[in-house]
Design an enzyme around this catalytic site. Structure first.
Site, short mmCIF file in Angstrom:
data_model
loop_
_atom_site.label_atom_id
_atom_site.label_comp_id
_atom_site.label_asym_id
_atom_site.label_seq_id
_atom_site.Cartn_x
_atom_site.Cartn_y
_atom_site.Cartn_z
N GLY A 159 0.83 -1.20 0.00
CA GLY A 159 0.00 0.00 0.00
C GLY A 159 0.86 1.24 0.00
O GLY A 159 2.01 1.22 -0.47
N ARG A 243 2.10 -3.43 13.11
CA ARG A 243 1.42 -3.77 14.36
C ARG A 243 2.11 -4.99 14.97
O ARG A 243 2.42 -5.95 14.27
CB ARG A 243 -0.06 -4.06 14.13
N GLU A 272 1.31 -2.67 23.83
CA GLU A 272 2.19 -1.51 23.92
C GLU A 272 1.78 -0.65 25.12
O GLU A 272 0.60 -0.37 25.29
CB GLU A 272 2.12 -0.67 22.64
N HIS A 291 7.63 2.44 18.94
CA HIS A 291 6.57 2.86 18.02
C HIS A 291 6.76 4.32 17.61
O HIS A 291 5.83 5.13 17.67
CB HIS A 291 5.19 2.67 18.65
#
Length: 325
Positions: A159, A243, A272, A291
């Protein structure tokens, strides 16, 4: 005069909280009241009145959705949407959107992907740690140093973010293969240096580096489990900036501890923040970051604008983009 629409903007503390969200009202149409909170449920009255929730990775649960009888739209300020209860949203007729087509996060997540790849290939973390401790580690590290040039990069999900990764891979003279539900148009792959569509298991067998750029859904949870990790070469590296739950973390730790993989670069975890018991925190040859892909100063601004624009379209009667439910 049309009735007032109410927006609940959820900005977690690590993204600036209420201070960062204070200016959102100026970006929305006239006649919209905005309440900025740091968690979805902290202001029950505002939740009950909300027509739109804009959320930056803060979970929107079934309980939140049921508690918001006026709710029409949940706008995720991210490419991902795994933190929204889609079943509850469908049951209540609530539309859920992301910012996927905006490309707001794509550049920075691609940069973070390559930062992790380069850190692994060049052994940056152990080299720095050794030097800081007075250890000239070159003789020990030299046998582990490698190049990106000439290697095969397997991209799972081509994507907006995956395409940015592929562009950078071409600049590093890497061969790119990708897996996804369907091939992208040929003119797109031509711009990406001739990236080739292959089944996932073949991608895993071919690749020197595997990087994940697919949403977390019921179908993709633990996409890389023990069986699939076993398909990788022992010299291969796994990169995850999407993820954490896309990978079975225990299975990845098993493979690293057994020497069945060369290393892993992880920017995301499940949950997380990770608990101290997470074995990957102490696994050999891993590079970890909290992250940070998608949260540079520049990226956060693009994300916020993309989310607000999509919500504004809905509030003014236009069809929002990037509908996932």
């Amino acid at each position: 005069m049309p009735p007032t629409k109410n927006v609940l903007a959820v900005v977690p503390p690590h993204m600036g909280g209420r201070t960062a969200g204070a200016g959102l009202a100026t970006l929305l149409p006239d006649g919209v009241d905005v309440t900025v909170v740091e968690t979805v449920g902290e202001d029950p009255r505002a939740l009950r009145a909300a027509h739109v929730i804009i959320t930056a990775l803060s979970p929107v649960t079934a309980e939140h959705i049921v508690a918001a009888p006026e709710l029409e739209l949940v706008q995720c300020a991210s490419h991902g949407f795994d933190y929204v209860d889609l079943d509850a949203a469908r049951a209540q007729g609530v539309v859920v959107c992301t910012i996927g087509s905006s490309g707001a996060e794509a550049q920075n997540v691609a940069e973070q992907t390559f930062a992790l790849m380069l850190a692994l290939a060049k052994q940056i973390v152990p080299a720095h740690t050794a030097l800081a401790q007075g250890d000239w580690a070159l003789p020990r590290l030299q046998r582990s140093l490698t190049e990106l040039s000439g290697k095969t990069l397997g991209i799972v999900g081509l994507g907006a973010i995956g395409q940015q990764v592929a562009r950078r891979a071409a600049a590093f003279d890497m061969t790119v293969v990708y897996a996804g539900r369907r091939p992208v148009p040929e003119d797109t792959t031509a711009r990406l240096g001739g990236a080739r569509h292959v089944p996932l298991d073949e991608l895993l067998r071919l690749s020197d580096y595997v990087t994940l750029h697919t949403p977390l859904t019921d179908e993709t949870r633990h996409l890389l489990d023990a069986e699939r990790l076993a398909l990788l070469k022992p010299t291969a590296f796994v990169i995850n900036t999407a993820r954490g739950a896309l990978i079975d973390q225990d299975a990845l730790a098993d493979a690293l501890e057994a020497g069945a993989l060369a290393g892993a670069g992880l920017d995301v975890f499940d949950p997380e923040p990770p608990t101290p018991a997470l074995r990957l925190l102490k696994a050999p040859n891993v590079v970890l970051s909290p992250h940070v892909g998608g949260v540079t100063r520049e990226t956060v601004l693009r994300i916020a604008l993309a989310a607000v624009r999509n919500a504004a379209d809905h509030l003014t009667g236009k069809a929002p983009g990037d509908v996932v439910s």
